[in-house]
Design a protein around this motif. Structure first.
Motif, PDB file in Angstrom:
ATOM      1  N   PHE A 179       1.033  -1.166  -0.069  1.00 21.68           N
ATOM      2  CA  PHE A 179      -0.827  -0.213   0.143  1.00 21.68           C
ATOM      3  C   PHE A 179       0.638   1.457  -0.640  1.00 21.68           C
ATOM      4  O   PHE A 179       0.867   2.102  -1.111  1.00 21.68           O
ATOM      5  CB  PHE A 179      -0.925   0.359   1.113  1.00 21.68           C
ATOM      6  CG  PHE A 179      -1.620   1.269   1.639  1.00 21.68           C
ATOM      7  CD1 PHE A 179      -2.608   1.511   0.305  1.00 21.68           C
ATOM      8  CD2 PHE A 179      -1.263   2.128   2.290  1.00 21.68           C
ATOM      9  CE1 PHE A 179      -3.255   3.138   0.137  1.00 21.68           C
ATOM     10  CE2 PHE A 179      -1.540   3.061   2.453  1.00 21.68           C
ATOM     11  CZ  PHE A 179      -3.257   3.608   1.742  1.00 21.68           C
ATOM     12  N   GLY A 180       1.695   1.207   0.731  1.00 18.14           N
ATOM     13  CA  GLY A 180       3.065   2.524   1.120  1.00 18.14           C
ATOM     14  C   GLY A 180       3.039   2.833   0.272  1.00 18.14           C
ATOM     15  O   GLY A 180       3.779   3.765  -1.113  1.00 18.14           O
ATOM     16  N   PHE A 181       3.889   1.694  -0.922  1.00 18.34           N
ATOM     17  CA  PHE A 181       4.952   2.002  -2.295  1.00 18.34           C
ATOM     18  C   PHE A 181       3.921   2.613  -3.065  1.00 18.34           C
ATOM     19  O   PHE A 181       4.327   3.299  -4.115  1.00 18.34           O
ATOM     20  CB  PHE A 181       5.432   0.619  -2.327  1.00 18.34           C
ATOM     21  CG  PHE A 181       6.217   0.573  -3.229  1.00 18.34           C
ATOM     22  CD1 PHE A 181       7.384   1.143  -3.724  1.00 18.34           C
ATOM     23  CD2 PHE A 181       5.288  -0.111  -4.896  1.00 18.34           C
ATOM     24  CE1 PHE A 181       7.878   1.508  -5.105  1.00 18.34           C
ATOM     25  CE2 PHE A 181       6.022  -0.090  -6.169  1.00 18.34           C
ATOM     26  CZ  PHE A 181       7.595   0.560  -6.043  1.00 18.34           C
ATOM     27  N   TRP A 182       3.015   1.972  -3.355  1.00 18.30           N
ATOM     28  CA  TRP A 182       1.793   2.406  -4.509  1.00 18.30           C
ATOM     29  C   TRP A 182       1.253   3.617  -4.171  1.00 18.30           C
ATOM     30  O   TRP A 182       0.778   4.555  -5.239  1.00 18.30           O
ATOM     31  CB  TRP A 182       0.736   0.970  -4.712  1.00 18.30           C
ATOM     32  CG  TRP A 182       2.077   0.015  -5.742  1.00 18.30           C
ATOM     33  CD1 TRP A 182       1.581  -1.207  -5.118  1.00 18.30           C
ATOM     34  CD2 TRP A 182       2.329  -0.203  -6.796  1.00 18.30           C
ATOM     35  NE1 TRP A 182       2.044  -1.835  -5.947  1.00 18.30           N
ATOM     36  CE2 TRP A 182       2.892  -1.462  -7.035  1.00 18.30           C
ATOM     37  CE3 TRP A 182       2.368   0.812  -7.385  1.00 18.30           C
ATOM     38  CZ2 TRP A 182       3.709  -2.052  -7.933  1.00 18.30           C
ATOM     39  CZ3 TRP A 182       2.755   0.487  -8.493  1.00 18.30           C
ATOM     40  CH2 TRP A 182       3.363  -0.411  -9.044  1.00 18.30           C
ATOM     41  N   PHE A 183       0.776   3.936  -3.149  1.00 22.51           N
ATOM     42  CA  PHE A 183       0.360   4.992  -3.294  1.00 22.51           C
ATOM     43  C   PHE A 183       1.276   6.028  -2.504  1.00 22.51           C
ATOM     44  O   PHE A 183       1.251   7.061  -3.695  1.00 22.51           O
ATOM     45  CB  PHE A 183      -0.319   5.471  -0.860  1.00 22.51           C
ATOM     46  CG  PHE A 183      -0.610   6.517  -0.842  1.00 22.51           C
ATOM     47  CD1 PHE A 183      -2.385   6.448  -1.484  1.00 22.51           C
ATOM     48  CD2 PHE A 183      -0.334   7.211  -0.044  1.00 22.51           C
ATOM     49  CE1 PHE A 183      -2.758   7.451  -0.782  1.00 22.51           C
ATOM     50  CE2 PHE A 183      -1.401   8.866   0.419  1.00 22.51           C
ATOM     51  CZ  PHE A 183      -2.572   8.287  -0.318  1.00 22.51           C
ATOM     52  N   GLN A 184       2.552   5.872  -2.419  1.00 22.20           N
ATOM     53  CA  GLN A 184       3.909   7.466  -2.532  1.00 22.20           C
ATOM     54  C   GLN A 184       3.915   7.251  -4.396  1.00 22.20           C
ATOM     55  O   GLN A 184       3.865   8.271  -5.043  1.00 22.20           O
ATOM     56  CB  GLN A 184       5.036   6.702  -2.148  1.00 22.20           C
ATOM     57  CG  GLN A 184       5.403   6.998  -1.002  1.00 22.20           C
ATOM     58  CD  GLN A 184       6.801   6.800  -0.238  1.00 22.20           C
ATOM     59  OE1 GLN A 184       6.948   5.254   0.001  1.00 22.20           O
ATOM     60  NE2 GLN A 184       7.313   7.899   0.210  1.00 22.20           N
ATOM     61  N   ALA A 185       3.721   5.859  -4.843  1.00 21.72           N
ATOM     62  CA  ALA A 185       4.486   5.971  -6.110  1.00 21.72           C
ATOM     63  C   ALA A 185       3.193   6.504  -7.071  1.00 21.72           C
ATOM     64  O   ALA A 185       3.248   7.227  -8.144  1.00 21.72           O
ATOM     65  CB  ALA A 185       4.256   4.688  -7.313  1.00 21.72           C
ATOM     66  N   VAL A 186       1.746   6.617  -6.592  1.00 22.56           N
ATOM     67  CA  VAL A 186       0.738   7.083  -7.602  1.00 22.56           C
ATOM     68  C   VAL A 186       1.319   8.927  -7.517  1.00 22.56           C
ATOM     69  O   VAL A 186       0.843   9.697  -8.114  1.00 22.56           O
ATOM     70  CB  VAL A 186      -0.247   6.758  -6.558  1.00 22.56           C
ATOM     71  CG1 VAL A 186      -1.938   7.912  -7.606  1.00 22.56           C
ATOM     72  CG2 VAL A 186      -0.646   5.087  -7.479  1.00 22.56           C
ATOM     73  N   LEU A 187       1.610   9.323  -5.777  1.00 25.44           N
ATOM     74  CA  LEU A 187       1.062  10.197  -5.552  1.00 25.44           C
ATOM     75  C   LEU A 187       2.812  11.145  -6.410  1.00 25.44           C
ATOM     76  O   LEU A 187       2.585  12.367  -7.232  1.00 25.44           O
ATOM     77  CB  LEU A 187       1.392  11.032  -4.003  1.00 25.44           C
ATOM     78  CG  LEU A 187       0.125  11.081  -3.434  1.00 25.44           C
ATOM     79  CD1 LEU A 187       0.146  10.987  -1.956  1.00 25.44           C
ATOM     80  CD2 LEU A 187      -0.768  11.797  -3.581  1.00 25.44           C
ATOM     81  N   GLY A 188       3.984  11.084  -6.785  1.00 21.94           N
ATOM     82  CA  GLY A 188       4.768  10.948  -7.562  1.00 21.94           C
ATOM     83  C   GLY A 188       4.797  11.066  -8.793  1.00 21.94           C
ATOM     84  O   GLY A 188       4.665  12.020  -9.481  1.00 21.94           O
ATOM     85  N   ALA A 189       4.397   9.850  -9.214  1.00 20.24           N
ATOM     86  CA  ALA A 189       3.422  10.074 -10.621  1.00 20.24           C
ATOM     87  C   ALA A 189       2.587  11.581 -10.653  1.00 20.24           C
ATOM     88  O   ALA A 189       3.045  12.333 -11.776  1.00 20.24           O
ATOM     89  CB  ALA A 189       2.875   9.040 -11.261  1.00 20.24           C
ATOM     90  N   ALA A 190       1.835  11.425 -10.296  1.00 16.96           N
ATOM     91  CA  ALA A 190       1.236  13.417 -10.309  1.00 16.96           C
ATOM     92  C   ALA A 190       1.980  14.047  -9.807  1.00 16.96           C
ATOM     93  O   ALA A 190       1.637  14.943 -10.913  1.00 16.96           O
ATOM     94  CB  ALA A 190      -0.184  13.611  -9.294  1.00 16.96           C
ATOM     95  N   ALA A 191       2.289  14.282  -9.219  1.00 16.45           N
ATOM     96  CA  ALA A 191       3.460  15.393  -9.015  1.00 16.45           C
ATOM     97  C   ALA A 191       4.298  15.839 -10.154  1.00 16.45           C
ATOM     98  O   ALA A 191       4.704  16.823 -10.337  1.00 16.45           O
ATOM     99  CB  ALA A 191       4.590  15.317  -7.934  1.00 16.45           C
ATOM    100  N   LEU A 192       4.903  14.688 -10.578  1.00 15.99           N
ATOM    101  CA  LEU A 192       5.607  14.691 -11.944  1.00 15.99           C
ATOM    102  C   LEU A 192       4.976  15.472 -12.835  1.00 15.99           C
ATOM    103  O   LEU A 192       5.497  15.970 -13.819  1.00 15.99           O
ATOM    104  CB  LEU A 192       6.062  13.588 -12.298  1.00 15.99           C
ATOM    105  CG  LEU A 192       7.512  13.011 -13.367  1.00 15.99           C
ATOM    106  CD1 LEU A 192       8.712  13.958 -13.502  1.00 15.99           C
ATOM    107  CD2 LEU A 192       7.211  12.013 -13.788  1.00 15.99           C
ATOM    108  N   LEU A 193       3.587  14.754 -13.320  1.00 15.87           N
ATOM    109  CA  LEU A 193       2.955  15.668 -14.489  1.00 15.87           C
ATOM    110  C   LEU A 193       2.689  16.697 -14.010  1.00 15.87           C
ATOM    111  O   LEU A 193       2.554  17.758 -14.835  1.00 15.87           O
ATOM    112  CB  LEU A 193       1.548  14.454 -14.166  1.00 15.87           C
ATOM    113  CG  LEU A 193       1.902  12.687 -15.060  1.00 15.87           C
ATOM    114  CD1 LEU A 193       0.164  12.754 -14.763  1.00 15.87           C
ATOM    115  CD2 LEU A 193       1.952  13.211 -16.592  1.00 15.87           C
ATOM    116  N   LEU A 194       2.342  17.321 -12.766  1.00 14.96           N
ATOM    117  CA  LEU A 194       2.457  18.798 -13.014  1.00 14.96           C
ATOM    118  C   LEU A 194       3.590  18.761 -13.363  1.00 14.96           C
ATOM    119  O   LEU A 194       3.603  20.176 -13.208  1.00 14.96           O
ATOM    120  CB  LEU A 194       1.621  18.758 -11.427  1.00 14.96           C
ATOM    121  CG  LEU A 194       0.384  18.271 -11.050  1.00 14.96           C
ATOM    122  CD1 LEU A 194       0.479  18.163  -9.602  1.00 14.96           C
ATOM    123  CD2 LEU A 194      -0.476  19.683 -11.156  1.00 14.96           C
TER     124      LEU A 194
END
Length: 179
Positions: A26-41
């Motif tokens: 959970f922690g890994f994928w949660f961080q990965a999704v937030l990181g991908a969203a931040a990268l897109l922004l």
């Protein structure tokens, strides 16, 4: 050689293993999704800088670079999370071998990376908030859209680092230790 662990140490290690199994994916994928969203922004800000809007203000430039460094620390944190946490099953870790692997030291590295990343993200956020406030008080509306993208990217990365820190503190039992 291998000295037997006391029952209290064995119980603490088993509790850590149980918490590790519960939180790692959970922690890994949660961080990965937030990181991908931040990268897109961040990429959206970069595209906006080079096409429609041009913001050469000190706050925007500072926030841009701190966001990049924060994204790099998040990538490093995700790498170590993947390495230490997601592949723990493949090692078939017993309570005795867990203490030999020195999991708390490995989690300590992830904690330091997240602390540095959160600190950098907070600096980037403060720079961008200061820039947006300066624009608001000077009543110039130009380039505020791209500034908000960068601010949102920093907020996502800060939250991702916070999730990592909270997970490590919970796994190691730091949050529920009795004084």
């Amino acid at each position: 050689m291998n000295e037997p662990m006391s029952p209290s140490v064995r119980a603490a290690v088993e509790r850590m293993k149980s918490r590790l199994r519960l939180t790692r994916r959970f922690g890994f994928w949660f961080q990965a999704v937030l990181g991908a969203a931040a990268l897109l922004l961040w990429v959206g800000f970069l595209i906006g800088q080079n096409t429609v809007y041009r913001d050469d203000s000190a706050g925007a430039i500072l926030a841009f670079w701190f966001t990049l460094f924060t994204l790099l620390t998040l990538a490093a944190g995700l790498f170590f999370n993947w390495r230490y946490l997601l592949h723990a099953d493949r090692r078939q870790v017993s309570a005795d071998s867990l203490s030999q692997l020195d999991l708390p030291k490995q989690l300590q590295l992830v904690t330091y990376i997240s602390l540095i990343g959160a600190f950098l993200a907070l600096i980037g956020m403060e720079a961008q908030v200061g820039e947006l406030l300066a624009r608001m008080f000077s009543r110039t509306q130009a380039n505020q859209v791209t500034g908000v993208l960068l601010l949102a990217a920093n907020i996502n990365v800060t939250f991702a680092h916070f999730v990592c820190l909270a997970g490590v503190l919970w796994i190691t039992g730091t949050l529920d230790r009795e004084p």
